[in-house]
Design a protein around this motif. Structure first.
Motif, mmCIF file in Angstrom:
data_model
loop_
_atom_site.group_PDB
_atom_site.id
_atom_site.type_symbol
_atom_site.label_atom_id
_atom_site.label_comp_id
_atom_site.label_asym_id
_atom_site.label_seq_id
_atom_site.Cartn_x
_atom_site.Cartn_y
_atom_site.Cartn_z
ATOM 1 N N THR A 1 0.866 -1.183 0.000
ATOM 2 C CA THR A 1 0.000 0.000 0.000
ATOM 3 C C THR A 1 0.898 1.228 0.000
ATOM 4 O O THR A 1 1.833 1.319 0.798
ATOM 5 N N ILE B 1 -6.130 1.571 10.008
ATOM 6 C CA ILE B 1 -7.279 1.170 9.195
ATOM 7 C C ILE B 1 -7.721 -0.202 9.683
ATOM 8 O O ILE B 1 -6.960 -1.175 9.586
ATOM 9 N N LYS C 1 -13.339 -3.390 0.346
ATOM 10 C CA LYS C 1 -12.027 -2.787 0.106
ATOM 11 C C LYS C 1 -12.060 -1.727 -0.984
ATOM 12 O O LYS C 1 -11.356 -0.717 -0.900
ATOM 13 N N SER D 1 -11.229 2.109 -0.281
ATOM 14 C CA SER D 1 -10.190 2.811 -1.039
ATOM 15 C C SER D 1 -10.676 4.173 -1.512
ATOM 16 O O SER D 1 -9.900 5.138 -1.583
ATOM 17 N N VAL E 1 -6.766 0.218 -0.554
ATOM 18 C CA VAL E 1 -6.729 -0.462 0.739
ATOM 19 C C VAL E 1 -6.633 -1.951 0.443
ATOM 20 O O VAL E 1 -7.574 -2.563 -0.055
ATOM 21 N N THR F 1 -4.373 -2.025 8.187
ATOM 22 C CA THR F 1 -3.250 -1.357 7.536
ATOM 23 C C THR F 1 -2.854 -0.190 8.440
ATOM 24 O O THR F 1 -3.731 0.526 8.935
#
Length: 416
Positions: free
Chosen positions: A247, A284, A352, A356, A365, A370
């Motif tokens: 990422t 996250i 996801k 994102s 993501v 994360t």
């Protein structure tokens, strides 16, 4: 007088009926000690153990047991012969009937439609797949580090398998580019490796056999429908993609910006004056995610020790439903259960692609969790995809060392 007598007689009759009813269905006693439970998944039996103890209120606490882990369940409600167990921070329950030495019922995920898995448990059975014999030398030894491929028509992925065997008892885990499978426990029986875990939300079952070339071939069952084949080869040098490379910021960006409501509905904007000249960690995560639970446990302890050094943590929650009341309620419960001392915002849902979109400066993501680390100058300095939890042993230790190394370096930087 007759009317009053009739009313009194009616009251006495109702009281007698109520007392009779409770006498017929008294509150059952849940036996303390170790239980062996099974979930029925796709025609397979997934076993796990739990320990029942008396709590300080005269009720019960349960501890789910996976290898070294003891996961506390302190919301155990018994009414008559029925028991309702709230599964930690997750939006899930076990609901069952008490039959003396046994339980029978279902494991339910409340946030999924029609998710109900048969559940049974027997008191006094302390083994998982079979009785542990630490002196058993007749079974093949699966101890070691393996490079692993999980194969599915919709998804093929790589992993590292780490197993430790003593006698016929086995513990271990799988590390993937987006996290780990937490604490696995099982045994070897007639040459077949069996491993399972149940954390209150995810139920995983692995089987494998050793092939003539010393490779492993097996199956992985997850939940009601997901099945994968997996192949493994012993490899002490097995590795995964760098978690700090998956990422990243898109070209033209150097920082993160967002505006999301906190659990009380108040907007939290970043950057903001309250974070000026501080190192900020963005997490996250989602309350449905066991790897996130492990990371939050680590972050909570770390923050309590280090918050006075000029660091802040903000949790960005991506929950199962696009409903603020539901999402904030789940996060509030997690904060309470895990005693989390830092703040959270409700950022979106766990999809996801949609997640994102809420952080368009990122390439995407990739995983929950994360971790994004921002320097005192407001620039992103490190993005770590996934989390290696305590079930991974050395990898967990290495993650903590790397995290502290990064934070310390940023705190020591001079601000121009």
């Amino acid at each position: 007088m007759k009317k009053r007598f009739s009313m009194l007689l009616a009251v006495i009759t109702v009281c007698l009926l109520v007392n009779t009813l409770y006498a017929v269905t008294p509150k059952k006693v849940l036996k303390t000690g170790i239980w062996r439970a099974t979930l029925e998944l796709q025609g397979q039996q997934l076993p796990f153990n739990f320990d029942v103890v008396n709590d300080h209120t005269g009720g019960y606490d349960l501890y789910i047991m996976n290898a070294e882990e003891r996961l506390l369940l302190d919301e155990v409600n018994i009414k008559g012969d029925s028991i309702d167990i709230v599964l930690h921070i997750f939006d899930a329950n076990i609901k069952a009937r008490i039959h003396g030495d046994s339980l029978s019922g279902v494991f339910i995920k409340n946030y999924e439609q029609n998710y109900s898995v048969p559940f049974t448990a027997v008191h006094g059975q302390t083994y998982r797949f079979q009785k542990v014999d630490l002196n058993n030398t007749s079974e093949p030894d699966y101890t070691g580090k393996y490079s692993v491929d999980f194969i599915h028509e919709a998804d093929t992925s790589t992993a590292i398998g780490i197993f430790k065997q003593q006698g016929n008892h086995v513990t271990g885990t799988f590390l993937t580019p987006t996290g780990d499978y937490r604490y696995l426990e099982g045994s070897v029986s007639n040459g077949v490796l069996y491993l399972s875990t149940f954390d209150g939300n995810h139920a995983y079952l692995f089987t494998a056999t050793r092939q003539q070339d010393d490779k492993l071939m097996g199956e992985f069952y997850s939940g009601q429908t997901w099945t994968e084949f997996w192949y493994a080869e012993r490899n002490e040098n097995a590795s995964l993609p760098d978690p700090e490379s998956l990422t990243y910021l898109k070209p033209g960006y150097s920082g993160i910006s967002f505006s999301f409501p906190d659990v009380n509905g108040k907007k939290v904007t970043f950057p903001d004056a309250r974070y000026k000249d501080k190192v900020v960690v963005l997490q996250i995560f989602g309350t449905w995610c066991p790897n996130c639970m492990d990371e939050t446990t680590f972050m909570s302890g770390w923050y309590k020790t280090n918050k006075m050094r000029g660091v802040e943590i903000i949790g960005l929650a991506y929950e199962r439903k696009n409903d603020f009341t539901y999402a904030s309620g789940r996060v509030r419960k997690m904060i309470d259960k895990l005693k989390v001392p830092y703040n959270f915002v409700i950022a979106g849902t766990n999809d996801k692609d949609k997640a994102s979109e809420t952080l368009p400066m990122l390439n995407r993501v990739v995983a929950f969790p994360t971790t994004i680390i921002i320097g005192r100058d407001g620039k992103v300095r490190n993005i770590y995809t996934g989390f290696s939890g305590p079930g991974t042993g050395l990898y967990y230790d290495q993650y903590i060392e790397r995290f502290n190394e990064t934070i310390n370096a940023l705190l020591n930087e001079k601000i121009n």
